[in-house]
Every structure is written in structure tokens, then in C-alpha cells.
Design an enzyme around this catalytic site. Structure first.
Site, PDB file in Angstrom:
ATOM      1  N   GLY A   1       0.831  -1.195   0.000  1.00 63.64           N
ATOM      2  CA  GLY A   1       0.000   0.000   0.000  1.00 63.64           C
ATOM      3  C   GLY A   1       0.866   1.246   0.000  1.00 63.64           C
ATOM      4  O   GLY A   1       2.067   1.176   0.310  1.00 63.64           O
TER       5      GLY A   1
ATOM      6  N   GLN B   1       2.837   9.890   1.888  1.00 55.18           N
ATOM      7  CA  GLN B   1       4.197   9.328   1.903  1.00 55.18           C
ATOM      8  C   GLN B   1       5.069   9.828   0.757  1.00 55.18           C
ATOM      9  O   GLN B   1       6.290   9.744   0.834  1.00 55.18           O
ATOM     10  CB  GLN B   1       4.141   7.795   1.866  1.00 55.18           C
ATOM     11  CG  GLN B   1       3.566   7.181   3.136  1.00 55.18           C
ATOM     12  CD  GLN B   1       3.451   5.686   3.017  1.00 55.18           C
ATOM     13  OE1 GLN B   1       2.508   5.186   2.415  1.00 55.18           O
ATOM     14  NE2 GLN B   1       4.394   4.958   3.570  1.00 55.18           N
TER      15      GLN B   1
ATOM     16  N   CYS C   1       6.093  -0.350   7.527  1.00 54.66           N
ATOM     17  CA  CYS C   1       5.745   0.853   6.771  1.00 54.66           C
ATOM     18  C   CYS C   1       6.941   1.267   5.934  1.00 54.66           C
ATOM     19  O   CYS C   1       8.070   1.271   6.421  1.00 54.66           O
ATOM     20  CB  CYS C   1       5.355   1.972   7.739  1.00 54.66           C
ATOM     21  SG  CYS C   1       4.857   3.492   6.915  1.00 54.66           S
ATOM     22  N   LEU C   2       6.668   1.636   4.698  1.00 55.27           N
ATOM     23  CA  LEU C   2       7.749   2.075   3.810  1.00 55.27           C
ATOM     24  C   LEU C   2       8.397   3.357   4.325  1.00 55.27           C
ATOM     25  O   LEU C   2       9.535   3.655   3.975  1.00 55.27           O
ATOM     26  CB  LEU C   2       7.212   2.286   2.387  1.00 55.27           C
ATOM     27  CG  LEU C   2       6.713   1.012   1.680  1.00 55.27           C
ATOM     28  CD1 LEU C   2       6.034   1.372   0.372  1.00 55.27           C
ATOM     29  CD2 LEU C   2       7.857   0.031   1.450  1.00 55.27           C
TER      30      LEU C   2
ATOM     31  N   HIS D   1      -4.224   1.314   7.775  1.00 54.62           N
ATOM     32  CA  HIS D   1      -2.856   1.854   7.869  1.00 54.62           C
ATOM     33  C   HIS D   1      -2.703   3.053   6.916  1.00 54.62           C
ATOM     34  O   HIS D   1      -2.163   4.097   7.303  1.00 54.62           O
ATOM     35  CB  HIS D   1      -1.871   0.722   7.539  1.00 54.62           C
ATOM     36  CG  HIS D   1      -0.442   1.118   7.446  1.00 54.62           C
ATOM     37  ND1 HIS D   1       0.512   0.663   8.335  1.00 54.62           N
ATOM     38  CD2 HIS D   1       0.240   1.897   6.568  1.00 54.62           C
ATOM     39  CE1 HIS D   1       1.696   1.168   7.997  1.00 54.62           C
ATOM     40  NE2 HIS D   1       1.555   1.908   6.936  1.00 54.62           N
ATOM     41  N   GLU D   2      -3.202   2.903   5.685  1.00 54.49           N
ATOM     42  CA  GLU D   2      -3.073   3.996   4.697  1.00 54.49           C
ATOM     43  C   GLU D   2      -3.952   5.186   5.082  1.00 54.49           C
ATOM     44  O   GLU D   2      -3.538   6.340   4.919  1.00 54.49           O
ATOM     45  CB  GLU D   2      -3.451   3.521   3.291  1.00 54.49           C
ATOM     46  CG  GLU D   2      -2.696   2.319   2.748  1.00 54.49           C
ATOM     47  CD  GLU D   2      -1.216   2.379   2.932  1.00 54.49           C
ATOM     48  OE1 GLU D   2      -0.651   3.485   3.025  1.00 54.49           O
ATOM     49  OE2 GLU D   2      -0.582   1.307   3.019  1.00 54.49           O
TER      50      GLU D   2
ATOM     51  N   HIS E   1      -2.240   7.364   7.481  1.00 54.67           N
ATOM     52  CA  HIS E   1      -1.259   8.271   6.854  1.00 54.67           C
ATOM     53  C   HIS E   1      -1.922   9.576   6.433  1.00 54.67           C
ATOM     54  O   HIS E   1      -1.339  10.656   6.578  1.00 54.67           O
ATOM     55  CB  HIS E   1      -0.634   7.616   5.616  1.00 54.67           C
ATOM     56  CG  HIS E   1       0.511   6.697   5.897  1.00 54.67           C
ATOM     57  ND1 HIS E   1       1.652   7.103   6.545  1.00 54.67           N
ATOM     58  CD2 HIS E   1       0.705   5.392   5.587  1.00 54.67           C
ATOM     59  CE1 HIS E   1       2.504   6.075   6.621  1.00 54.67           C
ATOM     60  NE2 HIS E   1       1.943   5.021   6.062  1.00 54.67           N
TER      61      HIS E   1
HETATM   62  O1  GNR Z   1       4.145  -2.589   2.512  1.00 57.26           O
HETATM   63  C1  GNR Z   1       3.532  -2.464   3.576  1.00 57.26           C
HETATM   64  N1  GNR Z   1       3.280  -3.556   4.315  1.00 57.26           N
HETATM   65  C2  GNR Z   1       2.439  -3.560   5.401  1.00 57.26           C
HETATM   66  C3  GNR Z   1       2.469  -4.660   6.238  1.00 57.26           C
HETATM   67  C4  GNR Z   1       1.637  -4.722   7.327  1.00 57.26           C
HETATM   68  C5  GNR Z   1       0.769  -3.693   7.582  1.00 57.26           C
HETATM   69  C6  GNR Z   1       0.728  -2.579   6.772  1.00 57.26           C
HETATM   70  C7  GNR Z   1       1.558  -2.510   5.672  1.00 57.26           C
HETATM   71  S1  GNR Z   1       1.490  -1.134   4.653  1.00 57.26           S
HETATM   72  C8  GNR Z   1       3.130  -1.121   4.039  1.00 57.26           C
HETATM   73  C9  GNR Z   1       3.291  -0.066   2.975  1.00 57.26           C
HETATM   74  C10 GNR Z   1       3.101   1.287   3.617  1.00 57.26           C
HETATM   75  O2  GNR Z   1       3.900   1.798   4.348  1.00 57.26           O
HETATM   76  N2  GNR Z   1       1.979   1.892   3.398  1.00 57.26           N
HETATM   77  O3  GNR Z   1       1.713   3.050   3.991  1.00 57.26           O
HETATM   78 NI    NI Z   2       2.870   3.101   5.795  1.00 62.27          NI
END
Ligand code: GNR
Ligand code: NI
Length: 167
Positions: free
Chosen positions: A46, A51, A91-92, A133-134, A137
Site C-alpha cells: 500500500g 508518503q 511501513c515504507l 494503515h493507509e 497516513h
Molecule cells: O508494505 C507495507 N506492508 C504492510 C504490512 C503490514 C501492515 C501494513 C503494511 S502497509 C506497508 C506499505 C506502507 O507503508 N503503506 O503506507
Molecule cells: Ni505506511
């Protein structure tokens, strides 16, 4: 298509609250394509516009095994949420850190697609985790905010140290 630089925690720009996309037109589509390219390249499941330093309510996800189920959510809203489930998140913007986070197990979301058409989606499992999660952000929130202050501090120090080395 271009790969976009991803902001890293604790960059204060990750704390920006994103603004609604006013009109879904041609001007937003190149951004969507670049976000998918950036997410697949990372690789991640995601990516929120926040980001890549674009403060609009827009996110992309693809939790499929074959990476063939791209999903765009513009101005997403949670209609309902139920259950609770803990899973390891990463998270990236906080690379290399994985910690358990508790979230709703099932959600129903409404959003606009890339053509500006409203749709609703029921999600559970990894897709539900990822969308929540997104959407965090877009509110300037990160998964590390759910951890203890001690853990978050440790992660921040580690990231700052890494950033200094990278200069
Ligand atoms: O790549 C991602 N893997 C992930 C793994 C577990 C819970 C959430 C994520 S999202 C993350 C990519 C990201 O940072 N999206 O904002
Ligand atoms: Ni993230």
C-alpha cells in the site's frame, strides 16, 4: 511513469493532514500511476499520497499474491468497523521495523475510484489492515504512534542514526 521518493519517519511532513481531492480528473491520474509504480517497486502492499509528499486524500493498495489487484481509494471513509485483530505491521516510511498493531478486523469503506465513481468495499484480513494503515497516513498518523513511547523513541533514534549515515 516515475518512481517517487518516499518520506521517512520522523520527517514532519508525514504529520500533514491530507485535503480531499476536489475533482477526479486527468490531472490526478498520472499521480495514481506513479504511486502504483512506486509501491510495486518498493515493494509494498500500500501507499498513501502523504508518503510521497502529496497531501491529498488518496491511497493505493494491492495485497494480492500476483500483484494484479490494484485498488485506488480517493477520499475514503470508513462506514463501519467491527472486531479487533492484532497483526505485524511495517511501513515504507519506517523501513525495517515490524511491530504488532491492533485494528478493526472488518471494515466497510466508501471511496471514489480513478474515474470519480463512488463505490463501497468490504474488507477483512490484510486488506482491512492495509486500508486502515493507509487512511492513518492521510491523518498524519503512523503505526509507530500505537506503540509505547519507549519503543517509538527507540525507533526514532534508529531512523535518525540511519539518516545521518546516509548523508
Ligand atoms: O508494505 C507495507 N506492508 C504492510 C504490512 C503490514 C501492515 C501494513 C503494511 S502497509 C506497508 C506499505 C506502507 O507503508 N503503506 O503506507
Ligand atoms: Ni505506511
Amino acid at each position: 511513469m516515475a518512481l517517487l521518493p518516499i518520506l521517512r519517519y520522523p520527517d514532519p511532513r508525514l504529520r500533514t493532514v491530507a485535503k480531499p481531492v476536489e475533482t477526479v480528473d486527468e490531472t490526478i491520474r498520472p499521480l495514481i500511476d506513479d504511486m502504483f509504480a512506486t509501491m510495486y517497486d518498493a515493494p509494498g502492499v500500500g501507499l498513501a499520497a502523504t508518503q510521497v509528499n502529496v497531501h491529498l486524500r488518496l491511497l493505493v493498495v494491492d495485497v494480492s499474491e500476483q500483484k494484479d489487484q490494484p485498488l485506488v481509494l480517493i477520499n475514503p471513509e470508513i462506514l463501519s468497523a467491527s472486531g479487533q485483530e492484532q497483526s505485524e505491521e511495517g511501513c515504507l516510511s519506517v523501513p525495517g521495523i515490524y511491530e504488532p498493531v491492533e485494528r478493526a478486523a472488518q471494515i466497510r469503506v466508501a471511496a471514489l475510484d480513478r474515474h470519480g465513481t463512488r463505490f463501497e468495499l468490504d474488507a477483512e484480513g490484510m486488506l482491512a489492515v492495509c486500508i486502515q494503515h493507509e487512511m492513518d497516513h492521510l491523518e498524519g498518523k503512523l503505526f509507530v504512534d500505537y506503540l509505547s513511547q519507549i519503543k517509538r523513541q527507540r525507533i526514532r533514534k534508529k531512523m535518525e542514526k540511519r539518516q545521518r549515515r546516509a548523508v
